[in-house]
Design an enzyme around this catalytic site. Structure first.
Site, mmCIF file in Angstrom:
data_model
loop_
_atom_site.group_PDB
_atom_site.id
_atom_site.type_symbol
_atom_site.label_atom_id
_atom_site.label_comp_id
_atom_site.label_asym_id
_atom_site.label_seq_id
_atom_site.Cartn_x
_atom_site.Cartn_y
_atom_site.Cartn_z
ATOM 1 N N PRO A 108 -3.927 -2.205 -3.734
ATOM 2 C CA PRO A 108 -5.171 -2.127 -2.952
ATOM 3 C C PRO A 108 -5.359 -3.376 -2.093
ATOM 4 O O PRO A 108 -6.251 -4.200 -2.330
ATOM 5 C CB PRO A 108 -6.245 -2.007 -4.035
ATOM 6 C CG PRO A 108 -5.689 -2.784 -5.186
ATOM 7 C CD PRO A 108 -4.196 -2.563 -5.142
ATOM 8 N N LYS A 109 -4.528 -3.524 -1.068
ATOM 9 C CA LYS A 109 -4.471 -4.767 -0.298
ATOM 10 C C LYS A 109 -5.274 -4.686 0.992
ATOM 11 O O LYS A 109 -5.252 -3.677 1.693
ATOM 12 C CB LYS A 109 -3.015 -5.110 0.031
ATOM 13 C CG LYS A 109 -2.166 -5.362 -1.207
ATOM 14 C CD LYS A 109 -0.794 -5.889 -0.849
ATOM 15 C CE LYS A 109 -0.016 -6.249 -2.109
ATOM 16 N NZ LYS A 109 1.205 -7.002 -1.827
ATOM 17 N N LYS A 110 -5.968 -5.797 1.291
ATOM 18 C CA LYS A 110 -6.686 -5.976 2.545
ATOM 19 C C LYS A 110 -6.280 -7.312 3.165
ATOM 20 O O LYS A 110 -5.855 -8.233 2.461
ATOM 21 C CB LYS A 110 -8.201 -5.982 2.314
ATOM 22 C CG LYS A 110 -8.842 -4.625 2.101
ATOM 23 C CD LYS A 110 -10.367 -4.781 2.043
ATOM 24 C CE LYS A 110 -11.083 -3.455 2.070
ATOM 25 N NZ LYS A 110 -12.564 -3.648 2.113
ATOM 26 N N ARG B 232 0.824 -1.205 0.000
ATOM 27 C CA ARG B 232 0.000 0.000 0.000
ATOM 28 C C ARG B 232 0.863 1.262 0.000
ATOM 29 O O ARG B 232 0.588 2.215 -0.733
ATOM 30 C CB ARG B 232 -0.935 -0.012 1.208
ATOM 31 C CG ARG B 232 -2.013 -1.090 1.165
ATOM 32 C CD ARG B 232 -2.781 -1.173 2.477
ATOM 33 N NE ARG B 232 -3.568 0.026 2.704
ATOM 34 C CZ ARG B 232 -4.882 0.128 2.461
ATOM 35 N NH1 ARG B 232 -5.549 -0.897 1.957
ATOM 36 N NH2 ARG B 232 -5.523 1.249 2.712
#
Length: 261
Positions: free
Chosen positions: A115-117, A109
């Site tokens: 766009p990492k979760k 990020r």
């Protein structure tokens, strides 16, 4: 600590023990399961930011197993990647990513804008089937299956696809909640050693989730599937488009993200 020391040592947070190290970021035995599918073109257009352009309503759902990565460790990720063009060049736009390891979430990020979760993806071989799953908390949101090494793929075509540019929408807020950084970032995979690639029959199922909305790009038709194993280096990126021109104030007037009391 003197402020000159802060400037000289600043890389990532925490200052004295960053969440991830300085690169280069080398991945060995990186394994992909990539299922390309046809989706709703209207919905797809609503999710891809200009100036990126679409040519076909296609999405690549990826499961990536990374057992040996410099500084990031042993982890798995999954997500949706969209084929696009940018100024006449073919490439890919990363729409969303889910993984189970904090350093690549933080580094991805902060450095590139991935766009990492946090979630729980897996990629494994079950007898004669390559299986990818994605769980968000206890809820299953994606399952993919592929016949294991049914057909050798065209290695030159796979190398060409891995050499294409990749694009990210990097967003970093200011301390008042307004956008400090809002940029389109381009990055490449370098020093690629392709160990093998295979095609085969595949399936993909997606389920709705409020916080992992992969099903908002529905599977209308599975187009192809690819299983790839490679060593590669994840190169740093460059900014190719700024959504906040220097001539405009970064604290956009009329916009507020003040917390409700």
């Amino acid at each position: 600590m003197h402020q000159d020391t802060v400037r000289a040592t600043a890389f990532a947070m925490p200052l004295t023990s960053p969440a991830y190290p300085v690169g280069p970021y080398r991945f060995r035995n990186r394994e992909y399961l990539i299922i390309t599918y046809r989706t709703d073109p209207k919905k797809l257009r609503s999710l891809v930011p200009e100036p990126l352009e679409l040519s076909e309503p296609l999405v690549k759902f990826e499961f990536i197993r990374m057992p040996d990565s410099t500084g990031f460790g042993n982890y798995t990720e999954s997500g949706q990647v969209i084929p696009v063009t940018f100024r006449g060049r073919k490439g890919s736009y990363t729409h969303c990513m889910f993984l189970n390891d904090h350093p690549p979430i933080a580094g991805g990020r902060e450095l590139w804008g991935f766009p990492k979760k946090l979630a729980t993806p897996t990629l494994r071989t079950e007898t004669d089937t390559l299986v990818g799953t994605l769980d968000y908390g206890p809820v299953r949101v994606a399952t993919a299956t592929m016949g294991y090494k049914h057909e050798a793929a065209d290695l030159s075509a796979v190398r060409s696809s891995l050499a294409e540019p990749n694009f990210l929408l990097k967003i970093i807020p200011h301390v008042d909640g307004t956008p400090r950084i809002c940029e389109l970032v381009e990055y490449h995979l370098e020093d690629v050693d392709l160990r093998g690639a295979w095609a085969g029959p595949a399936s993909l199922n997606l389920w709705s989730h409020a916080l992992a909305p992969v099903a908002e790009l529905p599977v209308l038709e599975v187009v192809s599937a690819m299983h790839i194993v490679a060593d590669l280096t994840l190169a740093l990126g460059k900014v190719v488009h700024d959504y906040l021109p220097k001539s405009e104030p970064r604290d956009l007037k009329g916009r507020s993200h003040a917390f409700a009391e």
